[in-house]
Design a protein around this motif. Sequence first.
Motif, PDB file in Angstrom:
ATOM      1  N   ARG A   1       0.815  -1.213   0.000  1.00 40.22           N
ATOM      2  CA  ARG A   1       0.000   0.000   0.000  1.00 40.22           C
ATOM      3  C   ARG A   1       0.846   1.259   0.000  1.00 40.22           C
ATOM      4  NH1 ARG A   1      -5.085   0.624   0.455  1.00 40.22           N
ATOM      5  NH2 ARG A   1      -4.841   2.681   1.409  1.00 40.22           N
TER       6      ARG A   1
ATOM      7  N   TYR B   1       2.174   1.872  -3.376  1.00 35.75           N
ATOM      8  CA  TYR B   1       1.165   2.340  -4.354  1.00 35.75           C
ATOM      9  C   TYR B   1       0.635   3.728  -4.021  1.00 35.75           C
ATOM     10  CZ  TYR B   1       1.238  -1.942  -7.023  1.00 35.75           C
ATOM     11  OH  TYR B   1       1.642  -2.970  -7.841  1.00 35.75           O
TER      12      TYR B   1
ATOM     13  N   ILE C   1      -5.556   2.463  -5.287  1.00 33.83           N
ATOM     14  CA  ILE C   1      -4.487   1.800  -4.540  1.00 33.83           C
ATOM     15  C   ILE C   1      -4.855   0.353  -4.231  1.00 33.83           C
ATOM     16  CG2 ILE C   1      -3.315   1.807  -2.269  1.00 33.83           C
ATOM     17  CD1 ILE C   1      -3.499   5.017  -2.716  1.00 33.83           C
TER      18      ILE C   1
END
Length: 312
Positions: free
Chosen positions: A63, A66, A84
Amino acid sequence: MLNKEFIVGELMKYVWVNGKLIPEREAVIPILTHALHYGTSVFEGIRAYWSPESNNLYIFRARDHYIRFHNSAKIMGIKVGYGIDELVDATVELLKANEVRENVYIRPIAFVSASTVNLDIRDLETTTAIIAIPFGHYLEPKGVRAKVVSWLRVHNSMFPMKAKVGGIYVNSVIALLDAKISGFDEAILLNRDGYVAEGSGENVFIVKDGVLYTPPTYDSILEGITRDTVITIAKDLGLTVIEKRITREELYTADEVFFTGTAAEVTPVVNIDGRVIGNGQPGPITLKIRSYYMDLVHGKVSKYMSWLTPVY
Ligand SMILES: CCC[C@H](NCc1c(COP(=O)(O)O)cnc(C)c1O)C(=O)O
């Protein structure tokens, strides 16, 4: 010749392109692709580690990568087209489709894929892709020799240094070329004020009298996720971390120096410009941090399991 553990493997059978898994051999681009000519891409480097103990594959801080990927794209005005969570899920899907059961390097990229020579990228077609390659060590974990090169790190006023933009990596490539031609393993770049910025593909830490120091994020460096991880775990180890400007001579007189990065992980730097760092061996604090980091990314530190995305 690099030994096997350093060889970057072949691209895997499937790659993810604009929402679809396609055979890697079909993932080709026209010769006039904008990003090929002008570096108009944003990308990430993410690792997934195979854990034999839990018979699972863990993507490390997907995460966070991204989020940075989205920020890079926003800065560059490049459309990603996927959220995401969609990209994290796509990465899991990609690794499952390739039946990955080994350490891999994941390369998401969003690039201006239109075939045109003009420089106005507004409204031009973009493509978002995720690829994975089997990956061992990027740098020698026993320690590397680095050269402070004459090419300076480009400055925030010249390039968006918080964005991982393809075109900015010409600065890194030419710096590494200078270091390699001079017989070193890696480059360290100073910023335009003469302070230490970072390696060609890594952040830099030094250890002096038991305290860790690393350049501040406002000083023309990529805000590394591994840098952030190391700052966090250093505190767990009872170590003080100070973000401050570091001079070239402080590199030479440091007790320990190490690089951090997704590819580099935590790599000791044992020699800089011909000066032996410490006793010329990886330092004890560097080794402690590296060991903790490698346990953490393999799912052995329960406190940080939220940083890991299991694939199976
Ligand atoms: C070729 C290397 C590409 C990429 N380099 C990552 C990288 C870092 C460390 O950032 P992070 O800890 O978030 O990875 C710092 N600084 C630069 C210039 C980088 O390219 C990598 O995957 O490590």
